[in-house]
Design a protein around this motif. Structure first.
Motif, PDB file in Angstrom:
ATOM      1  N   LEU A   1       9.034   5.382   6.904  1.00 33.44           N
ATOM      2  CA  LEU A   1       8.208   4.633   5.662  1.00 33.44           C
ATOM      3  C   LEU A   1       8.973   5.227   4.303  1.00 33.44           C
ATOM      4  N   THR A   2       9.479   4.183   3.582  1.00 32.01           N
ATOM      5  CA  THR A   2      10.229   4.401   2.254  1.00 32.01           C
ATOM      6  C   THR A   2       9.388   3.942   1.280  1.00 32.01           C
TER       7      THR A   2
ATOM      8  N   PRO B   1       5.182  13.712   7.587  1.00 29.04           N
ATOM      9  CA  PRO B   1       3.950  12.946   7.175  1.00 29.04           C
ATOM     10  C   PRO B   1       4.638  12.104   6.149  1.00 29.04           C
ATOM     11  N   HIS B   2       4.093  10.736   6.075  1.00 21.33           N
ATOM     12  CA  HIS B   2       4.553   9.630   5.080  1.00 21.33           C
ATOM     13  C   HIS B   2       5.768   9.285   5.049  1.00 21.33           C
ATOM     14  N   LYS B   3       6.561   9.807   5.975  1.00 17.93           N
ATOM     15  CA  LYS B   3       7.991   9.255   6.233  1.00 17.93           C
ATOM     16  C   LYS B   3       8.507   8.668   7.418  1.00 17.93           C
ATOM     17  N   THR B   4       8.340   9.839   8.334  1.00 17.67           N
ATOM     18  CA  THR B   4       8.679   9.333   9.952  1.00 17.67           C
ATOM     19  C   THR B   4       7.511   9.782  11.007  1.00 17.67           C
TER      20      THR B   4
ATOM     21  N   HIS C   1       0.735  -1.133  -0.056  1.00 14.13           N
ATOM     22  CA  HIS C   1       0.053  -0.051   0.187  1.00 14.13           C
ATOM     23  C   HIS C   1       1.078   1.196   0.097  1.00 14.13           C
ATOM     24  N   SER C   2       0.381   2.358  -0.452  1.00 12.97           N
ATOM     25  CA  SER C   2       1.361   3.459  -0.683  1.00 12.97           C
ATOM     26  C   SER C   2       1.666   3.995   0.873  1.00 12.97           C
ATOM     27  N   PRO C   3       2.786   4.857   0.717  1.00 17.69           N
ATOM     28  CA  PRO C   3       2.927   5.409   2.237  1.00 17.69           C
ATOM     29  C   PRO C   3       1.823   6.274   2.816  1.00 17.69           C
ATOM     30  N   GLU C   4       1.086   6.894   1.778  1.00 19.20           N
ATOM     31  CA  GLU C   4      -0.102   7.696   2.332  1.00 19.20           C
ATOM     32  C   GLU C   4      -1.088   7.168   3.122  1.00 19.20           C
ATOM     33  N   LYS C   5      -1.477   5.914   2.494  1.00 15.47           N
ATOM     34  CA  LYS C   5      -2.356   5.032   3.152  1.00 15.47           C
ATOM     35  C   LYS C   5      -1.738   4.404   4.283  1.00 15.47           C
TER      36      LYS C   5
END
Lengths: 143, 143
Positions: free
Chosen positions: B97-98, B70-73, B19-23
């Motif tokens: 998240l990568t 957001p979307h990373k750490t 799934h995407s980092p956003e989700k």
């Protein structure tokens, strides 16, 4: 026991178990089986024995055995200390086993929730349902 | 942060998520989703926000948000106070998240275990495997 205010509440969960009281008793009192359905522990079925239940995420409960009547009744304290009174908990868990034609009627009661601990009460209700589901799996496997 | 002794240990669990980092980020930061795979909570993705994670069996962790990208750490403290030093714990959980060709590489690290906390380290290892299994189910359902 110190005087418990009359207004404390309990969680009660009951199950029909298709195994003998003797077999159910083993799952309720042998540390390696308790670990599988409840939590890691240093339990001993001796009145007055103090032990801990340890969750995998770091949380720990402080417990003391209050009553042991083999194949019939097991009772211990289930306490959690926290600075926030909403989370601080002193409770007693009692397992009552009654033989039936097909196995055992199990009654689990966790008593001692204060009226301001509705969240903890709801959590315990969900928690016991999960524990007893896992207990069922342990009993099925031990056949 | 106070000086952490050099000899603390960490649990690291890594997963390829389809799934995407956003989700994935939503599941890591929205309280109603966190409740489904982790624990009940009053989390907010604001640095400095203090919150609790509450287990169904009465245990409570004290947490504080340390980093939010957001979307990373995402990073927060994961502390448990107990009179017995073997159970007393100050740790930090960091989600990294990568993005990948097929979704997201998720790295979860829980750092801060003292050498005398081997039991807690082993428990955390098992605990994160269970949490991430449930996280996978939440993500699959949210499609």
């Amino acid at each position: 026991m110190t005087g418990t205010p009359a207004e404390t509440r309990s969680v009660v969960v009951e199950r029909e178990i298709s195994h003998s009281p003797e077999k159910l008793w083993r799952a309720l009192t042998q540390p390696h089986l308790m670990e599988e359905w409840l939590m890691k522990n240093d339990f001993k079925p001796d009145v007055g024995h103090r032990f801990n239940l340890r969750g995998d995420w770091g949380g720990v409960l402080d417990c003391e055995v209050l009553a042991v009547e083999p194949h019939k009744t097991l009772s211990y304290t289930w306490d959690f200390k926290h600075d926030d009174p909403a989370y601080d908990m002193k409770s007693v868990v009692t397992f009552t086993l009654t033989p039936t034609a097909t196995g055992t009627h199990l009654r689990v009661e966790q008593a001692g929730f204060r009226p301001d601990q509705k969240q903890a009460l709801g959590g315990a209700n969900a928690g016991w349902r999960q524990f007893l589901e896992k207990l069922d799996q342990v009993l099925a496997r031990e056949d």
